[in-house]
Enzyme design. Structure first.
Site, mmCIF file in Angstrom:
data_model
loop_
_atom_site.group_PDB
_atom_site.id
_atom_site.type_symbol
_atom_site.label_atom_id
_atom_site.label_comp_id
_atom_site.label_asym_id
_atom_site.label_seq_id
_atom_site.Cartn_x
_atom_site.Cartn_y
_atom_site.Cartn_z
ATOM 1 C CE LYS A 33 20.127 49.364 38.420
ATOM 2 N NZ LYS A 33 19.527 48.906 37.344
ATOM 3 C CG ASP A 60 22.066 46.809 36.975
ATOM 4 O OD1 ASP A 60 22.740 44.676 36.745
ATOM 5 O OD2 ASP A 60 21.434 46.730 36.940
ATOM 6 C CG LEU A 61 26.004 46.788 31.084
ATOM 7 C CD1 LEU A 61 27.139 46.693 30.162
ATOM 8 C CD2 LEU A 61 24.196 47.449 30.504
ATOM 9 C CE LYS A 62 19.741 43.122 37.154
ATOM 10 N NZ LYS A 62 20.052 44.225 36.131
ATOM 11 C CG HIS A 64 23.301 34.667 32.618
ATOM 12 N ND1 HIS A 64 21.540 33.963 32.727
ATOM 13 C CD2 HIS A 64 23.807 33.611 32.890
ATOM 14 C CE1 HIS A 64 21.440 32.869 32.809
ATOM 15 N NE2 HIS A 64 23.474 32.523 33.983
ATOM 16 C CG ASP A 65 27.012 34.719 26.622
ATOM 17 O OD1 ASP A 65 27.065 33.714 26.106
ATOM 18 O OD2 ASP A 65 26.458 35.510 26.068
ATOM 19 C CB ILE A 66 29.720 30.802 27.843
ATOM 20 C CG1 ILE A 66 29.833 31.493 26.078
ATOM 21 C CG2 ILE A 66 28.577 29.779 27.144
ATOM 22 C CD1 ILE A 66 30.811 30.755 25.329
ATOM 23 N N PRO A 67 31.886 31.631 30.319
ATOM 24 C CG PRO A 67 32.876 30.071 31.345
ATOM 25 C CD PRO A 67 32.116 30.017 30.256
ATOM 26 C CG ASN A 68 36.150 33.487 24.852
ATOM 27 O OD1 ASN A 68 37.348 33.517 25.429
ATOM 28 N ND2 ASN A 68 35.204 33.214 23.620
ATOM 29 C CB THR A 69 31.035 35.083 25.647
ATOM 30 O OG1 THR A 69 31.002 34.491 24.837
ATOM 31 C CG2 THR A 69 30.061 36.183 24.984
ATOM 32 C CB THR A 124 14.621 42.430 44.078
ATOM 33 O OG1 THR A 124 14.403 43.444 43.043
ATOM 34 C CG2 THR A 124 15.829 42.602 44.894
ATOM 35 N NE ARG A 186 8.683 49.368 44.469
ATOM 36 C CZ ARG A 186 10.269 50.123 43.539
ATOM 37 N NH1 ARG A 186 10.835 50.268 44.173
ATOM 38 N NH2 ARG A 186 10.008 49.235 42.522
ATOM 39 C CD GLN A 195 12.010 45.594 42.435
ATOM 40 O OE1 GLN A 195 12.435 44.138 42.789
ATOM 41 N NE2 GLN A 195 12.604 46.134 42.111
ATOM 42 N NE ARG A 216 10.056 50.817 38.659
ATOM 43 C CZ ARG A 216 9.467 49.160 38.805
ATOM 44 N NH1 ARG A 216 8.106 48.717 37.588
ATOM 45 N NH2 ARG A 216 10.086 48.658 39.430
#
Ligand SMILES: O=c1ccn([C@@H]2O[C@H](COP(=O)(O)O)[C@@H](O)[C@H]2O)c(=O)[nH]1
Length: 239
Positions: A33, A60-62, A64-69, A124, A186, A195, A216
């Site tokens: 990842k 895994d860049l997660k 989270h922005d407006i639809p166009n972006t 999590t 874990r 976590q 970890r």
């Protein structure tokens, strides 16, 4: 699938050199990842390194922005030819749908297979108390995580990232074809650190997880290869 292929190890390290050193140290890891820390410091170079070694990649860049972006970001990310890509479900339905379409378009333009786009339900590291008190969400945590997963499913996404504590419920309701990826894993001998909603590797697989993200407990260990072997052994006893 071999049990070790269900484990995804995050390259949560500060630079490309450390990432390559970790990949070299754990030759049996098949699925890596790449997350915010490494991608922000070093860009996409690690993706080529992993591909040249025939590794699978979870980017895994997660988003989270407006639809166009998010659509623009997903189009670009899909062009890297990675296997999994994340967006936060809380970006909302329009963003999820735009992201899904952009992933197909970006992969087509680059001539690669589209990644499976999966939605973060609830990090999590968030507890029930934090969900209610800090985030002011009036639903019970399992109900909220399920609602996020169902929204992602309705928007055409391939799956969700959820804590192992919710995976049994999500598996039952979202069905077997919906990919469920669980961080917050874990082993009994590992520290939980930040976590909040964790289970052991065996518990998570038995509850219905497709993939376990384990960082970890392996990468922070004095002997990462030994930690990896212990986890694989725990999972092999289930097979
Ligand atoms: O809800 C989430 C979503 C993503 N993660 C990521 O998984 C790993 C977990 O690492 P550990 O060292 O095993 O805690 C990390 O890269 C997170 O960014 C998550 O933990 N929870």
């Amino acid at each position: 699938m071999n049990t070790h292929k269900k484990i995804i190890v995050p390259l949560d390290v500060p630079d490309l050199q450390s990432a390559i050193a970790l990949v070299d140290r754990l030759p049996l890891v098949d699925f890596w990842k790449v997350g915010l820390e490494l991608f922000t410091s070093s860009g996409p170079a690690i993706l080529e390194v992993l591909k040249s070694r025939q590794k699978r990649i979870f980017l895994d860049l997660k988003f989270h922005d407006i639809p166009n972006t998010v659509a623009g970001a997903c189009c670009a990310a899909a062009g890297y030819g990675v296997d999994l890509l994340t967006i936060h479900a809380t970006a909302g339905q329009d963003a999820l749908k735009a992201a899904w379409s952009a992933v197909q378009e970006g992969a087509l333009q680059a001539g690669v297979k589209p990644p499976q786009l999966i939605a973060i339900t609830l990090l999590t590291s968030i507890s029930s108390r934090q969900l209610a008190i800090d985030l002011k969400v009036p639903l019970e945590l399992p109900e909220y995580a399920l609602a996020m997963a169902l929204m992602a499913q309705e928007c055409g996404l391939s799956g969700a990232v959820c804590s192992p504590q919710e995976v049994a419920q999500l598996r039952q309701i979202c069905g077997d074809d919906f990919l469920l990826v669980c961080p917050g894993i874990r082993p009994s001998w590992a520290r939980k650190a930040d976590q909040k909603r964790s289970l052991t590797p065996a518990e998570a697989i038995l509850a219905g997880a497709d993939y376990l993200v384990i960082g970890r407990p392996i990468t922070g260990s004095d002997d990462p290869q030994l930690a990896w072997n212990q986890i694989v052994e725990e999972l092999t006893t289930l097979a």
